[in-house]
Write a protein that holds these residues in place. Structure first.
Motif, PDB file in Angstrom:
ATOM      1  N   ASN A 148       0.835  -1.203   0.000  1.00  0.00           N
ATOM      2  CA  ASN A 148       0.000   0.000   0.000  1.00  0.00           C
ATOM      3  C   ASN A 148       0.875   1.261   0.000  1.00  0.00           C
ATOM      4  O   ASN A 148       2.083   1.176   0.172  1.00  0.00           O
ATOM      5  N   ASP A 151       1.542   5.548  -3.764  1.00  0.00           N
ATOM      6  CA  ASP A 151       1.684   6.962  -4.148  1.00  0.00           C
ATOM      7  C   ASP A 151       2.945   7.593  -3.557  1.00  0.00           C
ATOM      8  O   ASP A 151       3.415   8.615  -4.038  1.00  0.00           O
ATOM      9  N   SER A 202       0.717  -1.838  12.466  1.00  0.00           N
ATOM     10  CA  SER A 202      -0.083  -0.640  12.658  1.00  0.00           C
ATOM     11  C   SER A 202       0.386   0.464  11.710  1.00  0.00           C
ATOM     12  O   SER A 202       1.583   0.675  11.542  1.00  0.00           O
ATOM     13  N   GLY A 205      -2.214   1.038   6.695  1.00  0.00           N
ATOM     14  CA  GLY A 205      -3.367   1.467   5.915  1.00  0.00           C
ATOM     15  C   GLY A 205      -4.443   0.416   5.725  1.00  0.00           C
ATOM     16  O   GLY A 205      -5.217   0.482   4.767  1.00  0.00           O
ATOM     17  N   ALA A 223      -3.191   8.937  11.742  1.00  0.00           N
ATOM     18  CA  ALA A 223      -1.913   9.327  11.129  1.00  0.00           C
ATOM     19  C   ALA A 223      -0.749   8.536  11.726  1.00  0.00           C
ATOM     20  O   ALA A 223      -0.812   8.096  12.863  1.00  0.00           O
TER      21      ALA A 223
END
Ligand SMILES: Nc1nc2c(ncn2[C@@H]2O[C@H](COP(=O)(O)OP(=O)(O)OP(=O)(O)O)[C@@H](O)[C@H]2O)c(=O)[nH]1
Ligand SMILES: [Mg+2]
Ligand SMILES: [Zn+2]
Length: 357
Positions: A148, A151, A202, A205, A223
């Motif tokens: 994941n 990007d 943890s 995502g 976050a």
């Protein structure tokens, strides 16, 4: 929802025969939070708790229901529903207490596929992916490695290629849960009535990915720390979520790969190239250390087997062995305690009828 759309099949029906004669009905555990459960059946979701007998008879935490389990509940729409029995599991991810490896807990039951989620950020760690894979092969579910946060990584193709070498037999996909990129490539595993568990550290995502597949922000996300991309344990309980397309997704709290740890055989499952080379070793019990006629060492020497794969295999074998020894030691201690209690009871009640017959 119909039972088949919740994952019910002929195999479960067969193991339910005896429960049917008692009038119990099947339901699937959708959420577990210590002693509190939520079950799903044809009439929807409702809270549930364990029947006293089941609670007392459970000897280990693996005997009590986990998320994904099929259970037998008393008939009727009573709330909370009363769970009378747990059906045998088709697959199970077992978590071992790092402090005490003999304490086992089922993290996810009856899972068809497990998405091993990693982040392509500062937390990326191929060695950890190897550990998750070993645990996945042992669980009985099909592992899929999901990289994941694609990007954030301009070099995602190289990462996919790198992980493919560590994951023989498993698909490796790069996605961005945040931007929706690559999400469609997960579809083959997201069929109606199929159960997919998301596992990983943890902050990688997992919950964000569930929300992306749901098309709504249903689960809380948090976050990560800036300096190392580690998460803050935002998800605190395991939960089964039904996707609009009919697949069942099981979100879990982040955990360390070591907690999922299996035995030496599961290591071989994750290293099939070493297992098949080992068939050519002169000795059956070759440890591939310095034995003569070792096919594994020969392959390492001529470069057919990557040296770091063999190093990982050795390290995981040692860890698995260490855990197995601890489990054995605890099982022995429990057995001794049991006999001590029986002998004490014989001394205290020398004429007790139950010892005659
Ligand atoms: N850049 C980027 N950030 C992401 C992506 N997916 C998730 N994140 C961020 O990563 C952080 C952690 O996401 P979560 O979904 O809470 O992670 P988790 O794996 O569920 O974490 P735990 O519940 O703690 O186990 C959040 O700030 C997300 O916005 C992604 O594809 N790209
Ligand atoms: Mg989460
Ligand atoms: Zn050998």
């Amino acid at each position: 929802m119909s039972l088949p759309s919740l994952g019910w099949n002929a195999r479960f029906e067969e193991s339910f025969t005896e429960h049917r004669t008692r009038g119990w009905v099947p339901a699937r555990v959708a959420r577990e939070d210590r002693t509190r459960y939520v079950v799903l059946d044809e009439s929807g979701a409702r809270p549930a708790e364990l029947a006293g007998r089941l609670r007392h008879e459970a000897r280990t935490r693996a005997d009590v229901p986990a998320v994904g389990d099929w259970v037998a509940v008393r008939p009727g729409a009573a709330s909370p529903a009363i769970i009378e029995a747990v059906l045998p599991r088709a697959s199970a991810f077992v978590r071992k207490d790092v402090g005490d490896a003999a304490i086992e807990q089922v993290v996810a039951a009856n899972v068809d596929t497990v998405f091993l989620v990693s982040g392509l950020d500062l937390d990326y760690n191929p060695r950890r992916i190897e550990r998750y894979l070993a645990a996945a092969w042992e669980s009985g579910a099909e592992p899929v490695v999901v990289l994941n946060k694609a990007d954030l990584d301009p070099d995602r193709e190289a990462r996919v290629a790198e992980v493919e070498l560590l994951a023989p037999g498993a698909a490796v996909l790069a996605v961005s849960a945040l931007e929706g990129d690559g999400i469609a490539s997960l579809q083959p595993w997201l069929q109606p009535g199929r159960t997919v568990a998301l596992l990983g550290s943890s902050g990688v995502g997992k919950s964000t990915l569930v929300n992306a597949l749901l098309g709504e922000e249903r689960l809380a996300t948090g976050a990560v720390r800036e300096d190392d991309s580690r998460g803050r344990h935002t998800t605190t309980h395991r939960e089964l979520v039904v996707l609009p397309g009919g697949a069942l997704l099981l979100d879990t709290p982040g955990m360390r790969a070591l907690e999922l740890w299996g035995d030496e055989d599961s290591v071989d499952g994750a290293f099939p190239e070493i297992a098949s080379l080992a068939e050519g070793c002169r000795f059956r019990d070759c440890r591939h250390e310095s034995e003569p006629g070792c096919a594994v060492l020969a392959a390492e020497a001529d470069g057919t087997l990557a040296a770091d794969r063999l190093a990982s295999w050795r390290k995981l074998q040692r860890e698995a062995h260490w855990l197995a020894t601890r489990v054995d030691a605890r099982a022995r201690a429990a057995e001794e305690a049991k006999w001590k209690a029986i002998h004490k009871s014989m001394r205290d009640h020398p004429k007790a009828d139950r010892w005659k017959k």
